[in-house]
Design a protein around this motif. Structure first.
Motif, short mmCIF file in Angstrom:
data_model
loop_
_atom_site.label_atom_id
_atom_site.label_comp_id
_atom_site.label_asym_id
_atom_site.label_seq_id
_atom_site.Cartn_x
_atom_site.Cartn_y
_atom_site.Cartn_z
N ALA A 74 36.78 -48.50 -29.80
CA ALA A 74 37.45 -49.34 -30.71
C ALA A 74 36.84 -50.70 -30.88
CB ALA A 74 38.84 -49.58 -30.32
N LYS A 75 36.04 -51.21 -29.66
CA LYS A 75 35.57 -52.50 -30.12
C LYS A 75 34.31 -52.38 -31.05
CE LYS A 75 36.12 -53.75 -25.18
NZ LYS A 75 35.55 -53.94 -23.81
N HIS A 76 33.98 -51.35 -31.49
CA HIS A 76 32.82 -51.11 -32.58
C HIS A 76 33.66 -51.19 -33.81
CE1 HIS A 76 29.57 -50.83 -29.60
NE2 HIS A 76 30.31 -49.83 -29.17
N ASP A 77 34.88 -50.70 -34.00
CA ASP A 77 35.49 -50.51 -35.17
C ASP A 77 35.33 -51.93 -35.97
OD1 ASP A 77 37.80 -50.35 -37.12
OD2 ASP A 77 37.74 -48.41 -36.27
N THR A 78 34.92 -51.63 -37.55
CA THR A 78 34.89 -52.90 -38.24
C THR A 78 36.13 -53.51 -38.62
OG1 THR A 78 32.75 -51.78 -39.18
CG2 THR A 78 33.69 -53.64 -40.46
N GLU A 79 37.25 -52.84 -38.89
CA GLU A 79 38.42 -53.30 -39.28
C GLU A 79 39.56 -53.16 -38.14
OE1 GLU A 79 39.48 -50.90 -42.71
OE2 GLU A 79 38.27 -51.75 -43.79
N GLN A 80 39.24 -52.94 -37.08
CA GLN A 80 40.10 -52.71 -35.69
C GLN A 80 41.56 -52.03 -36.24
OE1 GLN A 80 39.75 -53.69 -32.40
NE2 GLN A 80 37.56 -53.37 -33.47
N ARG A 81 41.46 -51.04 -37.15
CA ARG A 81 42.66 -50.53 -37.67
C ARG A 81 42.39 -48.98 -37.62
NH1 ARG A 81 46.68 -52.83 -39.44
NH2 ARG A 81 47.59 -51.09 -40.37
N HIS A 82 43.09 -48.10 -36.82
CA HIS A 82 42.77 -46.72 -36.56
C HIS A 82 43.93 -45.77 -36.89
CE1 HIS A 82 40.16 -48.93 -33.69
NE2 HIS A 82 41.13 -49.36 -33.26
N PRO A 83 43.65 -44.70 -37.90
CA PRO A 83 44.50 -43.64 -37.94
C PRO A 83 44.66 -42.69 -36.99
CG PRO A 83 42.17 -42.87 -38.98
CD PRO A 83 42.18 -44.32 -38.33
N PHE A 84 45.91 -42.48 -36.72
CA PHE A 84 46.33 -41.78 -35.34
C PHE A 84 47.24 -40.60 -35.62
CE2 PHE A 84 49.34 -42.14 -31.29
CZ PHE A 84 48.45 -41.14 -30.78
N TRP A 85 46.48 -39.26 -35.18
CA TRP A 85 47.31 -37.97 -35.54
C TRP A 85 47.75 -37.23 -34.12
CZ3 TRP A 85 42.07 -38.47 -38.30
CH2 TRP A 85 42.29 -39.28 -39.36
N GLY A 86 48.32 -36.43 -34.42
CA GLY A 86 48.94 -35.33 -33.32
C GLY A 86 48.67 -34.06 -34.02
N PHE A 87 48.82 -33.25 -33.01
CA PHE A 87 48.59 -31.71 -33.49
C PHE A 87 49.39 -30.82 -32.59
CE2 PHE A 87 44.53 -32.68 -31.20
CZ PHE A 87 44.54 -31.73 -30.33
N SER A 88 49.94 -29.58 -32.90
CA SER A 88 50.72 -28.63 -31.81
C SER A 88 51.97 -29.28 -31.61
CB SER A 88 49.94 -28.33 -30.89
OG SER A 88 48.64 -27.63 -31.04
N GLY A 89 52.68 -30.03 -32.63
CA GLY A 89 54.00 -30.49 -32.51
C GLY A 89 54.88 -29.77 -33.50
N LYS A 90 56.25 -29.72 -33.28
CA LYS A 90 57.20 -28.85 -33.75
C LYS A 90 58.17 -29.88 -34.53
CE LYS A 90 58.56 -24.76 -32.66
NZ LYS A 90 59.55 -23.79 -31.93
N PHE A 91 58.36 -29.97 -35.91
CA PHE A 91 59.46 -30.69 -36.38
C PHE A 91 60.26 -29.90 -37.40
CE2 PHE A 91 55.62 -33.14 -35.80
CZ PHE A 91 56.11 -34.25 -35.42
N GLN A 92 61.46 -29.93 -36.99
CA GLN A 92 62.58 -29.03 -37.54
C GLN A 92 62.28 -27.50 -37.74
OE1 GLN A 92 63.10 -31.11 -41.59
NE2 GLN A 92 64.03 -32.77 -40.43
N GLY A 93 61.81 -27.17 -36.57
CA GLY A 93 61.41 -25.74 -36.33
C GLY A 93 60.33 -25.22 -37.08
N GLN A 94 59.63 -26.09 -37.59
CA GLN A 94 58.08 -25.76 -38.20
C GLN A 94 56.93 -26.46 -37.27
OE1 GLN A 94 57.63 -26.49 -42.31
NE2 GLN A 94 55.64 -25.75 -42.40
#
Length: 623
Positions: free
Chosen positions: A477-497
């Protein structure tokens, strides 16, 4: 882990140069002592918190805004953190040094900033400015100059009785070409208008970064005891300009130097002349000359010894084609049978045409006739497939003698090394860090102690995923130019899907590692509506990251620069599509994928890099 860390450290380790200046230092002297005499002490902090001395700067007298010329060379692996402690002291000639302030600097943060300079308020008062740039050894410049007929700055008619104490400073143009960096300050020469300054030995990596044409600014001052030094003029040149202007009489008398190539000191908007500066000596030591003006002509054999990497010196190769030499007859020579006794001369055949100048030598075996005295005798193999000649032990390919002779005069120039990660950052490449975390059921119930997502009452104890974010993500993260990061998850269930790519937290991008940490914890609250599920696949989240990387690259191209994205995937490793086909189902042009594996193993830390690779990168850099 140990093997990979050792390998990556060898690849990414580099030397950086650290320079310092300060402003608004606190006054620690008495009323009658005037301003302070500050100097700085630099130490590095090891991973276990121990301080290691690096060195200290020179003392700058009578000022609260010092600019130190001392440079500190540090060797650093940019995949780890490096903290430097800087403490500023006042040098008291009659007592112990007095502290004026201190600060802790993260070298990686400074190196990734633009223009590679960070200011930090010091504990105790004042502001410290730290500059970190890449350093390469380029040799040294041995420089001696002389001022002649300088104009007095004493004023009020005192110039006749009291003469100035001139000294000079060397400044180089900054990388962004918007300012000047002080790189050398000479000692003053007392009470003279014709100073001969002592010879200076200046590192070329510091002075001009190896660019012999980089603009240099040479300024002359009259040294004053109260620290308020008086400008006596300046001129601009370069290392090549100084080399071309050096002028020393044949009698080695510095007073007889010719002024035809001298530099004129000028001051103010009107460019008032303030005297002249003669370069007495300007020599490069320890630097290879790129131009080879004395190379032999192409038709001449090389006169120098072969380089150590070349094979041992051999007889010059013939200038004719490397083919077997046959007599001037239409039919090839057919050897007689049987062979005669060893001491019986071979009777000539109809095809044999001896040369009058060559002595006849009996041939014990069949061979091609080679009348040239320099041709090496080589018996021919029996009929059948040609024999195999193994390559030399050093692995060098076979070079035909005719080619070798034609290129003997040419000097081998090795190709330049591939650009490093730091070179891309220094050149303006925008770096982006994206993070994806595994929320599959194989990680265990996050409410039960011992599972990978478990955190005790959300206290200070970090679970395995949080430790990976902190130990690995914080470095990237120290090398990130804008210091803003997209953050995603996977293999989670929402409302049964089941979702294999979803946004974590309320914002599309979060601020720094702390923002990722906060968004990660929010996913285990009732408000998120997420439950852990299976199967575990990463194809969708890679496609999401690829789209993000492509968008960033297009934006950077519009701004005429480069962009590169690293997707850090933290998982327990139970992936169902971790295959070449699963990785390559999308077009990824400017992105690398870094996996960090967390596990239930009992030893600590249980974080592993198990694969690091780039996919379809048009400008790949393998982190």
């Amino acid at each position: 882990k140990t093997i990979l860390q050792h390998t990556t450290q060898q690849i990414n380790k580099m030397k950086v140069q650290l320079s310092l200046y300060a402003k608004n230092l606190p006054k620690v002297t008495s009323l009658f002592q005037g301003a302070a005499n500050p100097y700085a002490v630099v130490k590095t902090l090891s991973e276990d918190g121990k301080a290691v001395d690096v060195g200290k700067t020179e003392v700058v007298t009578k000022t609260l805004d010092p600019t130190w010329t001392t440079r500190f060379i540090l060797e650093h692996d940019f995949e780890t953190t490096l903290h430097v402690s800087v403490a500023v002291f006042h040098k008291d000639d009659k007592g112990e040094p007095k502290p004026m302030g201190s600060a802790l600097i993260d070298v990686v943060t400074v190196a990734d900033s633009k223009p590679f300079t960070v200011s930090k308020g010091m504990k105790g008062g004042g502001d410290l400015f730290v500059k970190v740039q890449k350093y390469e050894e380029k040799g040294t410049l041995h420089l001696q100059m002389k001022g002649t007929q300088l104009k007095s700055t004493e004023g009020l008619g005192l110039g006749i009785l009291v003469k100035p104490d001139p000294y000079f400073e060397l400044h180089r143009l900054t990388i962004d070409r918007k300012g000047w960096d002080l790189v050398h300050r000479s000692p003053p020469v007392r009470n003279t208008l014709d100073p001969v300054w002592a010879e200076a030995v200046i590192d070329l990596g510091t002075l001009c970064r190896g660019d012999m044409n980089l603009p240099l600014r040479i300024k002359v001052f009259d040294h004053e005891k109260n620290g308020k030094h008086v400008d006596m003029g300046e001129f601009q040149s370069s290392v090549n300009g100084l080399l071309a202007s050096k002028n020393f009489s044949a009698t080695q008398d510095i007073n007889q130097a010719d002024l035809a190539s001298a530099f004129t000191l000028r001051i103010g908007k009107n460019k008032k002349e303030m005297g002249q500066v003669v370069v007495l000596r300007a020599d490069l030591i320890g630097m290879e000359t790129v131009a080879r003006s004395q190379d032999p002509a192409p038709s001449e054999p090389p006169k120098q010894d072969p380089a150590p990497s070349e094979p041992p010196k051999q007889d010059p190769a013939p200038t004719i084609a490397a083919a077997p030499i046959v007599p001037e007859v239409a039919v090839a020579y057919t050897p007689p049978a049987p062979a005669p006794a060893p001491h019986s001369p071979q009777p000539p055949t109809a095809y044999y045409a001896p040369q009058p100048t060559a002595a006849y030598s009996p041939q014990p075996t069949a061979a091609y006739y080679a009348p040239q005295p320099t041709t090496t005798y080589s018996p021919q193999p029996p009929a059948g497939p040609p024999s195999y000649t193994p390559p030399p032990s050093d692995g060098a390919p076979f070079v035909p003698p005719g080619v070798a002779a034609a290129n003997a005069h040419q000097h081998y120039t090795p190709p330049p090394p591939p650009p490093t990660f730091e070179a891309y950052i220094e050149g303006g490449c925008l770096f982006n860090l994206a993070v994806a975390i595994d929320f599959s059921a194989s990680n265990g119930d996050p409410r039960q102690m011992g599972n990978l997502h478990y955190a005790s009452s959300w206290g200070d104890d970090k679970n395995e995923y949080e430790r990976a974010l902190h130990d690995v993500g914080s470095v990237l993260a120290k090398h990130d130019t804008e210091q803003r990061h997209p953050f995603w998850g996977f293999s989670g269930k929402f409302q049964g899907q089941i979702r294999q790519s979803f946004q974590c937290g309320p914002n599309a991008e979060v601020q720094g590692i702390d923002g990722i940490q906060s968004a990660y914890r929010s996913m285990f609250t009732s408000r998120s509506g997420m439950s852990m599920s299976e199967p575990t696949t990463i194809t969708d989240v890679i496609k999401t990251a690829a789209h993000y990387a492509k968008k960033k690259s297009e934006q950077a191209r519009y701004e005429k620069c480069l962009s590169y994205t690293v997707l850090m995937i933290i998982t327990d490793g139970k992936l169902e599509d971790f295959t070449k086909e699963g990785m390559g189902t999308t077009e990824i042009s400017v992105m690398s994928i870094l996996f960090s594996l967390v596990s239930f193993l009992i030893f600590s830390p249980s974080i592993f890099f198990f694969v690091i690779f780039a996919i379809n990168c048009d400008r790949p850099y393998n982190l």
